[in-house]
Motif scaffolding. Sequence first.
Motif, PDB file in Angstrom:
ATOM      1  N   UNK A 211       0.653  -1.210   0.079  1.00  0.00           N
ATOM      2  CA  UNK A 211      -0.088  -0.060  -0.207  1.00  0.00           C
ATOM      3  C   UNK A 211       0.974   1.573  -0.014  1.00  0.00           C
ATOM      4  N   UNK A 212       1.493   1.232   0.597  1.00  0.00           N
ATOM      5  CA  UNK A 212       3.164   1.889   0.487  1.00  0.00           C
ATOM      6  C   UNK A 212       4.014   2.621  -0.764  1.00  0.00           C
ATOM      7  N   UNK A 213       3.510   2.171  -1.674  1.00  0.00           N
ATOM      8  CA  UNK A 213       4.492   1.467  -2.859  1.00  0.00           C
ATOM      9  C   UNK A 213       3.557   2.212  -3.908  1.00  0.00           C
ATOM     10  N   UNK A 214       3.586   3.316  -4.692  1.00  0.00           N
ATOM     11  CA  UNK A 214       3.511   4.025  -5.791  1.00  0.00           C
ATOM     12  C   UNK A 214       3.490   3.221  -6.810  1.00  0.00           C
ATOM     13  N   UNK A 215       3.899   2.006  -7.238  1.00  0.00           N
ATOM     14  CA  UNK A 215       4.216   1.048  -8.235  1.00  0.00           C
ATOM     15  C   UNK A 215       3.048   0.154  -8.068  1.00  0.00           C
ATOM     16  N   UNK A 216       2.393   0.109  -6.746  1.00  0.00           N
ATOM     17  CA  UNK A 216       1.473  -0.630  -7.047  1.00  0.00           C
ATOM     18  C   UNK A 216      -0.132  -0.350  -6.019  1.00  0.00           C
ATOM     19  N   UNK A 217      -0.426   0.633  -7.282  1.00  0.00           N
ATOM     20  CA  UNK A 217      -1.298   1.627  -7.343  1.00  0.00           C
ATOM     21  C   UNK A 217      -2.526   1.366  -9.055  1.00  0.00           C
TER      22      UNK A 217
END
Length: 255
Positions: A198-204
């Motif tokens: 959730x904190x990683x912009x790559x996984x959005x």
Amino acid sequence: MDRSKKLSGRVAIITGAAQGIGASYASALADEGAAIVLADILDAEPLAQEIRQRGGKAMALKVDVTSASSVKSMVANSVEEFGSVDILINNAALFGNVQPKPFLQITSEEWDRMMSVNVRGAFECVKAVAPQMKKQKYGKIVNIASGTVFKGIPLMLHYVSSKGAIVAMTRCLARELGDDGVRVNTLAPGLVMSESVLDNPAWRGAVVQNNVNSRAIKRDATPEDMCGTMVYLCSSESDFVTGQVLVVDGGSVTH
């Protein structure tokens, strides 16, 4: 000892247990009566306190899974504190903070770091715990892979390769340890919306939505979704199951 609980009297080591999916595994196993060893390079004491406040047994250890001496001490401390080690969950791994990139951009150093933590870390932990389990003639080892192994997704070659190695390792270890009463299986999650993910912009955005769309059950996966399968693999209910991969991803992979 509460015999109504599936893991009553068992002792479980969970690596990478300070947060995320590892913390959920630890809480679920504690709720089923296991004494929990929270092994992490991060501080897992807050979770240990929370489990103890709920009436469970737990201790936190600072452990580097890439260090043979560190994991050997982990096992020795676990046996000293709780009397045995019945369960090992090899959860510690690099993933949530990793940035997807074409394989041509992955450096040799990034590749080696991924293999060191995700593959050799699991190897070191099994090597450290196996003598105790062989002595007891009983043990459950659950290695954590990934549904990506069966998809061959792009932009994460080092990660997917490391998890493919975990599947192969599980099959070999199951053969070597079967006569000693030690079962070795793999739990392979899909994309789970853990804290680090959730904190990683790559996984959005579209990346996550496309993953959800590939599932038979079209929703985000939570750490708690993994826990029922984990409890099963750690309990006596799976005593005749070894060398297997159980994919828990809402039906994206039908393996």
